[in-house]
Design a protein around this motif. Structure first.
Motif, mmCIF file in Angstrom:
data_model
loop_
_atom_site.group_PDB
_atom_site.id
_atom_site.type_symbol
_atom_site.label_atom_id
_atom_site.label_comp_id
_atom_site.label_asym_id
_atom_site.label_seq_id
_atom_site.Cartn_x
_atom_site.Cartn_y
_atom_site.Cartn_z
ATOM 1 N N TYR A 1 0.828 -1.194 0.000
ATOM 2 C CA TYR A 1 0.000 0.000 0.000
ATOM 3 C C TYR A 1 0.868 1.251 0.000
ATOM 4 C CZ TYR A 1 0.943 -0.293 5.042
ATOM 5 O OH TYR A 1 1.547 -0.380 6.274
ATOM 6 N N GLN A 2 0.309 2.339 -0.507
ATOM 7 C CA GLN A 2 1.031 3.606 -0.549
ATOM 8 C C GLN A 2 0.065 4.745 -0.263
ATOM 9 O OE1 GLN A 2 4.419 4.283 -0.944
ATOM 10 N NE2 GLN A 2 3.699 6.315 -0.311
ATOM 11 N N PHE A 3 0.348 5.506 0.794
ATOM 12 C CA PHE A 3 -0.472 6.660 1.114
ATOM 13 C C PHE A 3 -0.114 7.819 0.191
ATOM 14 C CE2 PHE A 3 0.018 4.376 5.237
ATOM 15 C CZ PHE A 3 -1.301 3.998 5.373
ATOM 16 N N SER A 4 -1.073 8.725 0.021
ATOM 17 C CA SER A 4 -0.825 9.897 -0.811
ATOM 18 C C SER A 4 0.216 10.794 -0.149
ATOM 19 C CB SER A 4 -2.122 10.681 -1.014
ATOM 20 O OG SER A 4 -2.521 11.297 0.206
ATOM 21 N N ASP A 5 0.809 11.676 -0.953
ATOM 22 C CA ASP A 5 1.782 12.627 -0.410
ATOM 23 C C ASP A 5 1.154 13.495 0.674
ATOM 24 O OD1 ASP A 5 3.702 11.641 -2.114
ATOM 25 O OD2 ASP A 5 3.475 13.236 -3.611
ATOM 26 N N ARG A 6 -0.101 13.869 0.467
ATOM 27 C CA ARG A 6 -0.778 14.707 1.462
ATOM 28 C C ARG A 6 -0.963 13.955 2.774
ATOM 29 N NH1 ARG A 6 -6.349 16.194 2.522
ATOM 30 N NH2 ARG A 6 -6.370 18.138 3.704
ATOM 31 N N SER A 7 -1.350 12.686 2.688
ATOM 32 C CA SER A 7 -1.506 11.896 3.897
ATOM 33 C C SER A 7 -0.180 11.750 4.627
ATOM 34 C CB SER A 7 -2.069 10.507 3.571
ATOM 35 O OG SER A 7 -2.176 9.709 4.725
ATOM 36 N N LEU A 8 0.887 11.495 3.893
ATOM 37 C CA LEU A 8 2.206 11.348 4.512
ATOM 38 C C LEU A 8 2.634 12.635 5.202
ATOM 39 C CD1 LEU A 8 4.013 9.349 1.674
ATOM 40 C CD2 LEU A 8 3.341 8.470 3.925
ATOM 41 N N GLU A 9 2.348 13.769 4.550
ATOM 42 C CA GLU A 9 2.689 15.060 5.146
ATOM 43 C C GLU A 9 1.887 15.290 6.423
ATOM 44 O OE1 GLU A 9 2.338 19.830 4.039
ATOM 45 O OE2 GLU A 9 2.208 18.330 2.446
ATOM 46 N N LEU A 10 0.595 14.966 6.387
ATOM 47 C CA LEU A 10 -0.255 15.142 7.566
ATOM 48 C C LEU A 10 0.158 14.196 8.693
ATOM 49 C CD1 LEU A 10 -3.734 15.607 5.857
ATOM 50 C CD2 LEU A 10 -2.534 17.313 7.244
ATOM 51 N N ASN B 1 -10.772 7.349 2.893
ATOM 52 C CA ASN B 1 -10.709 6.513 4.089
ATOM 53 C C ASN B 1 -9.315 5.931 4.259
ATOM 54 O OD1 ASN B 1 -13.589 6.306 5.195
ATOM 55 N ND2 ASN B 1 -13.905 5.829 3.034
ATOM 56 N N PHE B 2 -8.714 5.528 3.149
ATOM 57 C CA PHE B 2 -7.383 4.922 3.181
ATOM 58 C C PHE B 2 -6.348 5.916 3.713
ATOM 59 C CE2 PHE B 2 -3.343 3.620 1.317
ATOM 60 C CZ PHE B 2 -3.339 2.250 1.555
ATOM 61 N N ASP B 3 -6.388 7.153 3.229
ATOM 62 C CA ASP B 3 -5.421 8.157 3.662
ATOM 63 C C ASP B 3 -5.688 8.663 5.069
ATOM 64 O OD1 ASP B 3 -3.689 8.199 1.508
ATOM 65 O OD2 ASP B 3 -4.806 9.731 0.419
ATOM 66 N N TYR B 4 -6.948 8.574 5.516
ATOM 67 C CA TYR B 4 -7.289 9.018 6.860
ATOM 68 C C TYR B 4 -6.918 7.979 7.920
ATOM 69 C CZ TYR B 4 -10.141 10.468 10.859
ATOM 70 O OH TYR B 4 -10.566 10.843 12.113
ATOM 71 N N ALA B 5 -6.866 6.699 7.539
ATOM 72 C CA ALA B 5 -6.645 5.617 8.507
ATOM 73 C C ALA B 5 -5.406 5.828 9.385
ATOM 74 C CB ALA B 5 -6.580 4.271 7.790
ATOM 75 N N PRO B 6 -4.230 6.132 8.815
ATOM 76 C CA PRO B 6 -3.061 6.308 9.681
ATOM 77 C C PRO B 6 -3.169 7.543 10.571
ATOM 78 C CG PRO B 6 -2.515 6.899 7.420
ATOM 79 C CD PRO B 6 -3.870 6.247 7.383
ATOM 80 N N LEU B 7 -3.923 8.535 10.148
ATOM 81 C CA LEU B 7 -4.118 9.731 10.974
ATOM 82 C C LEU B 7 -4.976 9.394 12.190
ATOM 83 C CD1 LEU B 7 -4.812 12.296 8.106
ATOM 84 C CD2 LEU B 7 -2.626 11.760 9.196
ATOM 85 N N ALA B 8 -6.054 8.636 11.960
ATOM 86 C CA ALA B 8 -6.904 8.223 13.071
ATOM 87 C C ALA B 8 -6.146 7.311 14.022
ATOM 88 C CB ALA B 8 -8.151 7.522 12.547
ATOM 89 N N GLU B 9 -5.249 6.489 13.475
ATOM 90 C CA GLU B 9 -4.431 5.630 14.331
ATOM 91 C C GLU B 9 -3.538 6.460 15.249
ATOM 92 O OE1 GLU B 9 -0.695 2.512 13.939
ATOM 93 O OE2 GLU B 9 -2.233 2.468 12.369
ATOM 94 N N ILE B 10 -2.931 7.493 14.701
ATOM 95 C CA ILE B 10 -2.072 8.369 15.514
ATOM 96 C C ILE B 10 -2.895 9.043 16.605
ATOM 97 C CG2 ILE B 10 -0.641 10.447 15.471
ATOM 98 C CD1 ILE B 10 0.132 9.629 12.557
ATOM 99 N N MET B 11 -4.071 9.565 16.246
ATOM 100 C CA MET B 11 -4.937 10.190 17.254
ATOM 101 C C MET B 11 -5.343 9.194 18.322
ATOM 102 S SD MET B 11 -7.576 12.320 14.851
ATOM 103 C CE MET B 11 -7.044 12.987 13.280
ATOM 104 N N VAL C 1 -7.829 -3.358 8.098
ATOM 105 C CA VAL C 1 -8.491 -2.052 8.076
ATOM 106 C C VAL C 1 -8.132 -1.280 6.810
ATOM 107 C CG1 VAL C 1 -8.536 0.215 9.196
ATOM 108 C CG2 VAL C 1 -8.818 -1.857 10.558
ATOM 109 N N LEU C 2 -6.871 -1.307 6.421
ATOM 110 C CA LEU C 2 -6.470 -0.597 5.205
ATOM 111 C C LEU C 2 -7.131 -1.196 3.966
ATOM 112 C CD1 LEU C 2 -2.679 0.060 5.883
ATOM 113 C CD2 LEU C 2 -4.536 1.738 5.865
ATOM 114 N N LYS C 3 -7.251 -2.519 3.921
ATOM 115 C CA LYS C 3 -7.943 -3.151 2.791
ATOM 116 C C LYS C 3 -9.413 -2.743 2.781
ATOM 117 C CE LYS C 3 -9.008 -7.549 0.546
ATOM 118 N NZ LYS C 3 -8.777 -9.019 0.497
#
Length: 407
Positions: free
Chosen positions: A2-11, A79-89, A320-322
Motif C-alpha cells: 500500500y502507498q499513502f498519498s503525499d498529502r496523507s504522509l505530510e499530515l 478513508n485509506f489516507d485518513y486511517a493512519p491519521l486516526a491511528e495516531i490520534m 483495516v487498510l484493505k
C-alpha cells in the motif's frame, strides 16, 4: 504494497509532531484537571487551547472524505489516507476531539452533510464543523435488544405541526457534555408498516427541549468517559417541529445504515493506535524490569507475548487498510463484508493485545498511570458499540455463504 498519498504522509508527520509537542506532555495535566474538576462534564480549558493550535496548524476535520469536501476548507481525505491519521490520534483516547475528529460527532456531521436540509445544516452542521458545539446520536434503548435496530420502541407521533417523542434511550455518548446541543433521535413513527425497515424515523431534538431528561450518567468498567460521557435519557412528550425530521418519515433505518459504516472503521483505526502504543510501552517495560536474575525481555513467555501482539496489530492494520481501500472504491454499502470483518476482528484482537501488555506491566497496568486500562475498556466497549459482534458475524456469514454456495 500500500502507498499513502503525499498529502496523507505530510499530515502524518505534522500530526505526530503535534502529538509529541502538545498532547503527550499534557496527558497528566488533562487527567489531573478531571480528577479535581467541580463539574466533570464542563469544557476543559486545556482542550480548547489544543483545539485552537490544531486548527491553526490545519489539523482540523480530517475525517471528511472528498465526496463531502464542499463542507470544509480542504479537499478531503479518502478513508485509506485518513486511517493512519486516526491511528495516531487513537494513541491518546481523548485526543481526537482536539482535531474535531471524535465520535460521535464525526458520524453525526456526516449525517448532516448527507441527509439534512440546508436550514438544518446551517443551524447544526456549521457549528459542529467549527467545534463550537457537540452532538449525540440516540438509538440504543434499555428495554429492548437494540442490536436489532428495528426493535426500537421510542414513539415518534405526529400531532398537528409537531412530532411528539416518548420513550427511553441509554448509553448515549456525548449526552453528558455541556457543549452537546443537538440529539439525533431514532424512533418508530409508523409501527404498523408492513416493512420493519420503514417503521423508523430520525428527528432532531435540541438540548433543553421540554420533556427531555438526562436521567443519569453511565459507566463502562467504571469509566465515565468525562467530559463526553454516556447517559440514560427519558423523552416525556418531547415536542419538536415537523421540519426537524431528517430526510423524511420512514427513512430512519436507512440513515442509520449510512451513518454507522464509516464510524465502525474509525473505531478500528483508533484502536490500532492505542494497541500500538501499548506494545511500545510493553517493550520498554520488558527491558527495564528484572525478575529471577533476568530482564523480562529475556523470558520466553514475554517474547512470545510481544510476538503475538506485533503480529495481531499488523494483521488488524492490513485488514483495516484493505477495508478502507474497498470503501473508497465502491462505497461503504458495497464494502459491508470487509467492514463487518474489521468490526468483529479488530476490537477483539486489540483487546487481547492490550491485555498482554497490561500483564507485562504487572499491577501498574491496571492503573491510570498507563494508557492500557482505559484502552482495554475502549476495545471491549467497541465490541458492543455500533452493533454487537454477533450481529455482524451473522450478517457476514450469510453474505459469505451466498457468495460461495449461491444460497
Amino acid at each position: 504494497m500500500y502507498q499513502f498519498s503525499d498529502r496523507s504522509l505530510e499530515l502524518q508527520e505534522q500530526l505526530q509532531a503535534f502529538m509529541e509537542e502538545n498532547v503527550y506532555p499534557n496527558e497528566k495535566a488533562y487527567a489531573d484537571y478531571l480528577h479535581h474538576a467541580d463539574n466533570r462534564w464542563a469544557p476543559i480549558p486545556l482542550m480548547d487551547e489544543l483545539k485552537d493550535k490544531a486548527r491553526s496548524a490545519g489539523l482540523w476535520n480530517l475525517f471528511v472524505p472528498p465526496s463531502l469536501a464542499q463542507f470544509v476548507d480542504h479537499e478531503g481525505l479518502s478513508n485509506f489516507d485518513y486511517a493512519p491519521l486516526a491511528e495516531i490520534m487513537g494513541r491518546v483516547l481523548w485526543s481526537p476531539e482536539i482535531f474535531n475528529c471524535n465520535a460521535p460527532d464525526t458520524g453525526n456531521m456526516e449525517v448532516f452533510m448527507k441527509y439534512a436540509t440546508p436550514e438544518q445544516q446551517a443551524r447544526w452542521l456549521t457549528p459542529l464543523l467549527n467545534g463550537e458545539i457537540r452532538s449525540s446520536y440516540a438509538m440504543t434503548e434499555p428495554q429492548v435488544a437494540s442490536s436489532d435496530a428495528t426493535n426500537v420502541e421510542l414513539s415518534i407521533a405526529q400531532e398537528g405541526d409537531e412530532w411528539v417523542l416518548n420513550g427511553r434511550k441509554w448509553f448515549i455518548t456525548g449526552a453528558m457534555n455541556e457543549r452537546t446541543q443537538i440529539f439525533i433521535v431514532m424512533g418508530k413513527s409508523d409501527p404498523d408498516n408492513a416493512s420493519r425497515h420503514l417503521q423508523q424515523s430520525q428527528v432532531l431534538v435540541p438540548r433543553g427541549t421540554p420533556g427531555l431528561e438526562i436521567v443519569r450518567p453511565l459507566t463502562t468498567f467504571g469509566y465515565d468517559d468525562a467530559p463526553i460521557g454516556h447517559a440514560e435519557l427519558r423523552f416525556d412528550n418531547v415536542r419538536v417541529p415537523l421540519e426537524n425530521i431528517l430526510l423524511g418519515a420512514g427513512r430512519g433505518f436507512e440513515i442509520a445504515q449510512g451513518r454507522l459504516g464509516p464510524g465502525r472503521i474509525h473505531h478500528c483505526m483508533r484502536l490500532i493506535g492505542i494497541a500500538q502504543r501499548s506494545l511500545e510501552l510493553a517493550c520498554a517495560r520488558s527491558v527495564s524490569r528484572t525478575t529471577f536474575g533476568r530482564t523480562l525481555a529475556q523470558h520466553q513467555s514475554v517474547k512470545e507475548d510481544i510476538s503475538r501482539c506485533y503480529s495481531e496489530i499488523e494483521m488488524a492494520r492490513l485488514l483495516v487498510l484493505k477495508t478502507c481501500a474497498r470503501m473508497d472504491e465502491v462505497g461503504a454499502k458495497a464494502a459491508m463484508d470487509l467492514i463487518a470483518a474489521s468490526k468483529t476482528s479488530v476490537p477483539l484482537m486489540m483487546q487481547q493485545v492490550i491485555d498482554r501488555c497490561m500483564q507485562i506491566h504487572g499491577a501498574g497496568g491496571f492503573t491510570e498511570d498507563y494508557c492500557m486500562a482505559e484502552g482495554f475498556n475502549y476495545a471491549r466497549w467497541c465490541r458492543q458499540a455500533d452493533g454487537p459482534d454477533q450481529v455482524h458475524q451473522m450478517a457476514l456469514g450469510k453474505m459469505i455463504i451466498q457468495r460461495y454456495a449461491g444460497e
